[in-house]
Enzyme design. Structure first.
Site, PDB file in Angstrom:
ATOM      1  CB  CYS A 192      -0.885  -0.016   1.242  1.00 63.04           C
ATOM      2  SG  CYS A 192      -1.919   1.459   1.376  1.00 63.04           S
ATOM      3  CG  HIS A 238      -5.399  -2.291  -1.442  1.00 63.81           C
ATOM      4  ND1 HIS A 238      -4.453  -2.906  -0.660  1.00 63.81           N
ATOM      5  CD2 HIS A 238      -5.178  -0.959  -1.336  1.00 63.81           C
ATOM      6  CE1 HIS A 238      -3.696  -1.972  -0.100  1.00 63.81           C
ATOM      7  NE2 HIS A 238      -4.098  -0.783  -0.495  1.00 63.81           N
ATOM      8  CD  GLU A 239      -6.246   1.492  -4.196  1.00 64.36           C
ATOM      9  OE1 GLU A 239      -6.423   2.479  -3.451  1.00 64.36           O
ATOM     10  OE2 GLU A 239      -5.169   0.882  -4.236  1.00 64.36           O
ATOM     11  CG  HIS A 286      -7.289   2.926   0.899  1.00 63.10           C
ATOM     12  ND1 HIS A 286      -6.553   3.107   2.059  1.00 63.10           N
ATOM     13  CD2 HIS A 286      -6.456   2.298   0.037  1.00 63.10           C
ATOM     14  CE1 HIS A 286      -5.337   2.612   1.893  1.00 63.10           C
ATOM     15  NE2 HIS A 286      -5.252   2.100   0.676  1.00 63.10           N
TER      16      HIS A 286
END
Ligand code: ZN
Length: 168
Positions: A88, A130-131, A134
């Protein structure tokens, strides 16, 4: 377009629930352009708005087969499973072992506000998940099964390489 500063672990922007994008204007275009520039400059495969301190639901992803701009993305279907290490840009020096769906279908809006659907598999599915994490204030520190320092990870790769060579 411009390269923005990527916020690092410990910054509050990485812990917040992001708000939906509600204005499809020049400002959003600039944000999406800057996110892509910043991601490419840093050598990443994805970047979310909170990683540049903007608490809005927008991400960019490019794992090598084209740029995806996802505004207000929602995962509508998930299938299968994959476990691997991921890094990351906001968590330098570590990688996290994560289990993600093998395939996801995402509904999102483009920079003009048009709704579209994209199905992602493998590495692209991993990057998208993953994004999207966030946007809900989660980094690999919150979601990974295991965190390794870069040094530990390099050692692990070296061991795997040795094991493969031994088998020849
Ligand atoms: Zn990240």
């Amino acid at each position: 377009m411009a390269i923005r500063k990527i916020v690092k672990r410990g910054n509050d922007a990485l812990k917040k629930q992001c708000r939906p994008v509600d204005a499809f204007n020049k400002r959003l275009e600039t944000l999406l352009g800057d996110l892509a520039d910043t991601m490419y400059d840093a050598g990443g495969v994805g970047l979310a708005a909170p990683q540049v301190g903007i608490l809005r639901r927008a991400v960019v992803v490019d794992v090598g087969d084209g740029l995806y701009e996802l505004v207000n993305p929602v995962i509508t279907e998930r299938d299968g499973e994959q476990t691997d290490f991921e890094g990351c840009l906001s968590c330098p020096g570590v990688v996290g072992m994560e289990t993600r769906p093998y395939r996801v279908t995402v509904q999102a809006q483009d920079r003009a506000g048009e709704t579209f659907t994209v199905t992602a598999e493998g590495y692209l599915a991993r990057a998208v998940c993953h994004e999207l994490d966030h946007l809900d204030g989660r980094t690999i520190y919150e979601s990974a099964e295991r965190i390794l320092t870069q040094e530990e990870f390099d050692k692990l790769l070296e061991q795997q390489k040795d094991a493969e060579t031994d088998g020849e």
